[in-house]
Design a protein around this motif. Structure first.
Motif, PDB file in Angstrom:
ATOM      1  N   GLY A  67      38.905  45.952  37.357  1.00  0.00           N
ATOM      2  CA  GLY A  67      37.711  45.834  38.202  1.00  0.00           C
ATOM      3  C   GLY A  67      36.863  44.632  38.438  1.00  0.00           C
ATOM      4  N   ARG A  68      36.849  44.049  37.255  1.00  0.00           N
ATOM      5  CA  ARG A  68      36.205  42.623  37.196  1.00  0.00           C
ATOM      6  C   ARG A  68      36.789  41.466  37.833  1.00  0.00           C
ATOM      7  NH1 ARG A  68      35.867  38.810  33.403  1.00  0.00           N
ATOM      8  NH2 ARG A  68      36.870  40.018  32.020  1.00  0.00           N
ATOM      9  N   LEU A  69      38.140  41.515  37.647  1.00  0.00           N
ATOM     10  CA  LEU A  69      38.846  40.500  38.143  1.00  0.00           C
ATOM     11  C   LEU A  69      39.621  40.570  39.614  1.00  0.00           C
ATOM     12  CD1 LEU A  69      40.619  39.303  34.914  1.00  0.00           C
ATOM     13  CD2 LEU A  69      38.808  38.344  35.834  1.00  0.00           C
ATOM     14  N   LEU A  70      40.068  41.883  39.798  1.00  0.00           N
ATOM     15  CA  LEU A  70      40.695  42.312  40.924  1.00  0.00           C
ATOM     16  C   LEU A  70      39.497  42.517  42.274  1.00  0.00           C
ATOM     17  CD1 LEU A  70      43.406  44.586  40.200  1.00  0.00           C
ATOM     18  CD2 LEU A  70      43.663  42.160  40.315  1.00  0.00           C
ATOM     19  N   VAL A  71      38.311  43.330  42.103  1.00  0.00           N
ATOM     20  CA  VAL A  71      37.451  43.450  43.214  1.00  0.00           C
ATOM     21  C   VAL A  71      36.030  42.987  42.512  1.00  0.00           C
ATOM     22  CG1 VAL A  71      38.691  45.413  44.025  1.00  0.00           C
ATOM     23  CG2 VAL A  71      37.137  45.911  42.283  1.00  0.00           C
ATOM     24  N   GLY A  72      35.762  42.081  41.763  1.00  0.00           N
ATOM     25  CA  GLY A  72      34.511  41.697  41.271  1.00  0.00           C
ATOM     26  C   GLY A  72      33.486  42.650  40.965  1.00  0.00           C
ATOM     27  N   LEU A  73      33.909  43.644  40.509  1.00  0.00           N
ATOM     28  CA  LEU A  73      32.827  44.747  40.027  1.00  0.00           C
ATOM     29  C   LEU A  73      32.999  45.298  38.831  1.00  0.00           C
ATOM     30  CD1 LEU A  73      33.459  46.937  43.235  1.00  0.00           C
ATOM     31  CD2 LEU A  73      31.569  45.380  43.031  1.00  0.00           C
ATOM     32  N   ARG A  74      31.766  45.575  38.029  1.00  0.00           N
ATOM     33  CA  ARG A  74      31.904  46.153  36.925  1.00  0.00           C
ATOM     34  C   ARG A  74      31.059  47.125  36.682  1.00  0.00           C
ATOM     35  NH1 ARG A  74      31.597  42.726  31.213  1.00  0.00           N
ATOM     36  NH2 ARG A  74      29.329  43.004  31.457  1.00  0.00           N
ATOM     37  N   TRP A  75      31.276  48.350  35.719  1.00  0.00           N
ATOM     38  CA  TRP A  75      30.294  49.288  35.721  1.00  0.00           C
ATOM     39  C   TRP A  75      30.296  49.730  34.354  1.00  0.00           C
ATOM     40  CZ3 TRP A  75      31.483  54.255  33.485  1.00  0.00           C
ATOM     41  CH2 TRP A  75      32.978  54.439  33.571  1.00  0.00           C
ATOM     42  N   GLY A  92      28.249  37.262  42.032  1.00  0.00           N
ATOM     43  CA  GLY A  92      27.449  36.771  43.059  1.00  0.00           C
ATOM     44  C   GLY A  92      28.096  36.132  44.087  1.00  0.00           C
ATOM     45  N   GLU A  93      27.510  35.843  45.342  1.00  0.00           N
ATOM     46  CA  GLU A  93      28.079  35.436  46.617  1.00  0.00           C
ATOM     47  C   GLU A  93      28.898  34.112  46.351  1.00  0.00           C
ATOM     48  OE1 GLU A  93      28.523  36.031  50.549  1.00  0.00           O
ATOM     49  OE2 GLU A  93      27.337  37.236  49.040  1.00  0.00           O
ATOM     50  N   GLY A  94      28.881  33.148  45.830  1.00  0.00           N
ATOM     51  CA  GLY A  94      29.565  32.009  45.601  1.00  0.00           C
ATOM     52  C   GLY A  94      30.664  32.437  44.799  1.00  0.00           C
ATOM     53  N   GLN A  95      30.671  33.409  43.774  1.00  0.00           N
ATOM     54  CA  GLN A  95      31.461  33.436  42.749  1.00  0.00           C
ATOM     55  C   GLN A  95      32.479  34.615  43.485  1.00  0.00           C
ATOM     56  OE1 GLN A  95      29.208  35.089  39.868  1.00  0.00           O
ATOM     57  NE2 GLN A  95      29.327  33.244  38.670  1.00  0.00           N
ATOM     58  N   ARG A  96      32.485  35.334  44.484  1.00  0.00           N
ATOM     59  CA  ARG A  96      33.044  36.463  44.884  1.00  0.00           C
ATOM     60  C   ARG A  96      34.143  36.052  45.886  1.00  0.00           C
ATOM     61  NH1 ARG A  96      31.133  42.232  45.757  1.00  0.00           N
ATOM     62  NH2 ARG A  96      32.934  43.194  46.146  1.00  0.00           N
ATOM     63  N   GLN A  97      35.413  35.801  45.626  1.00  0.00           N
ATOM     64  CA  GLN A  97      36.302  35.615  46.616  1.00  0.00           C
ATOM     65  C   GLN A  97      37.483  36.581  46.099  1.00  0.00           C
ATOM     66  OE1 GLN A  97      37.762  31.397  46.311  1.00  0.00           O
ATOM     67  NE2 GLN A  97      35.800  30.872  47.524  1.00  0.00           N
ATOM     68  N   ILE A  98      37.536  37.739  46.957  1.00  0.00           N
ATOM     69  CA  ILE A  98      38.422  38.749  46.622  1.00  0.00           C
ATOM     70  C   ILE A  98      39.757  38.607  47.504  1.00  0.00           C
ATOM     71  CG2 ILE A  98      38.763  41.290  46.462  1.00  0.00           C
ATOM     72  CD1 ILE A  98      36.417  40.154  44.669  1.00  0.00           C
ATOM     73  N   ASN A  99      40.995  38.733  46.778  1.00  0.00           N
ATOM     74  CA  ASN A  99      42.246  38.491  47.405  1.00  0.00           C
ATOM     75  C   ASN A  99      42.518  39.920  47.961  1.00  0.00           C
ATOM     76  OD1 ASN A  99      45.180  38.964  47.210  1.00  0.00           O
ATOM     77  ND2 ASN A  99      45.202  36.960  46.646  1.00  0.00           N
ATOM     78  N   LYS A 100      43.169  40.085  48.882  1.00  0.00           N
ATOM     79  CA  LYS A 100      43.094  41.232  49.923  1.00  0.00           C
ATOM     80  C   LYS A 100      44.143  42.259  49.157  1.00  0.00           C
ATOM     81  CE  LYS A 100      41.721  39.968  54.450  1.00  0.00           C
ATOM     82  NZ  LYS A 100      42.130  39.813  55.831  1.00  0.00           N
ATOM     83  N   LYS A 101      45.196  41.354  48.495  1.00  0.00           N
ATOM     84  CA  LYS A 101      46.342  42.530  47.807  1.00  0.00           C
ATOM     85  C   LYS A 101      45.754  42.996  46.550  1.00  0.00           C
ATOM     86  CE  LYS A 101      50.656  40.666  49.745  1.00  0.00           C
ATOM     87  NZ  LYS A 101      51.706  41.620  49.853  1.00  0.00           N
ATOM     88  N   ASP A 102      44.883  42.176  45.887  1.00  0.00           N
ATOM     89  CA  ASP A 102      44.474  42.719  44.644  1.00  0.00           C
ATOM     90  C   ASP A 102      43.535  43.713  44.837  1.00  0.00           C
ATOM     91  OD1 ASP A 102      45.543  40.561  43.337  1.00  0.00           O
ATOM     92  OD2 ASP A 102      43.945  39.325  42.726  1.00  0.00           O
ATOM     93  N   SER A 103      42.571  43.639  46.035  1.00  0.00           N
ATOM     94  CA  SER A 103      41.616  44.647  46.242  1.00  0.00           C
ATOM     95  C   SER A 103      42.478  45.800  46.636  1.00  0.00           C
ATOM     96  CB  SER A 103      40.805  44.287  47.316  1.00  0.00           C
ATOM     97  OG  SER A 103      40.022  45.182  47.538  1.00  0.00           O
ATOM     98  N   ALA A 104      43.657  45.887  47.555  1.00  0.00           N
ATOM     99  CA  ALA A 104      44.248  47.015  48.063  1.00  0.00           C
ATOM    100  C   ALA A 104      45.133  47.711  46.855  1.00  0.00           C
ATOM    101  CB  ALA A 104      45.399  46.691  48.804  1.00  0.00           C
ATOM    102  N   CYS A 105      45.656  46.892  45.760  1.00  0.00           N
ATOM    103  CA  CYS A 105      46.190  47.516  44.743  1.00  0.00           C
ATOM    104  C   CYS A 105      45.238  48.211  44.057  1.00  0.00           C
ATOM    105  CB  CYS A 105      46.760  46.381  43.895  1.00  0.00           C
ATOM    106  SG  CYS A 105      47.473  46.561  42.236  1.00  0.00           S
TER     107      CYS A 105
END
Length: 180
Positions: A67-75, A92-105
């Motif tokens: 969750g943290r590494l693929l979509v930049g979220l944690r709960w 944060g805005e500057g740290q968050r670059q989400i890969n589309k394949k990571d996110s879809a997976c």
């Protein structure tokens, strides 16, 4: 092209290929062991322990790593004397670059797993396999906890991004008006 180069190209399309692999591996392993557990052992206790171990590895990997590494979220959930509080964290805005394949997976597998376990639960009911319904219950609870946590986290992240954009727009307009 040789197959090795094609495999490498596929893996390069992912921002975190090892994390994506283990994100899927524990989910698929738990389902496959559940389906074929009669081949490995006739003991319900052994099957239960192995499947629940795989489910907890999946839960932990999804919640703390993918969750943290693929979509930049944690709960996480904190329990206090006043009750239970959900906590959410977004890169944060500057740290968050989400890969589309990571996110879809991440999102596809997150939402599909409770459905898969639900279907297996219906099959267990039809087969009157009441003992394995306990395994299904654990699987549904763990996978659904991640669905709820990340869905809430994603909604909060979207709200934070909207607020940041609104604040930036307001401060930009204020600065532009003050120059006039």
């Amino acid at each position: 092209m040789p197959p090795q180069q094609q495999d490498g190209e596929v893996l390069q399309a992912y921002g975190h290929p090892k994390i994506a692999f283990f994100h899927l591996f524990w989910k698929v392993a738990a389902v496959l062991v559940y389906i074929f557990c009669g081949v490995f052992s006739s003991s319900f206790i052994v099957n239960f322990v192995v499947i629940v171990l795989l489910l907890t590895l999946d839960f932990w990997t999804t919640k703390n790593l993918s969750g943290r590494l693929l979509v930049g979220l944690r709960w996480w959930n904190e329990t206090t004397d006043e009750g239970s509080n959900w906590r959410f964290e977004t890169l944060g805005e500057g740290q968050r670059q989400i890969n589309k394949k990571d996110s879809a997976c991440f999102w596809w597998s997150l939402y599909i797993m409770p459905v898969v376990w639900g279907v297996l639960g219906i099959i267990a009911l039809v087969k009157i396999s009441v003992d394995y319904l306990l395994v299904i219950a654990v699987a549904v609870v763990l996978s659904s906890a991640n669905v709820v946590g990340y869905t809430k986290c994603s909604k909060q992240a979207s709200a934070q991004l909207r607020d940041m954009a609104r604040n930036a727009m307001t401060s930009g307009l204020t600065a532009a008006i003050s120059r006039v």
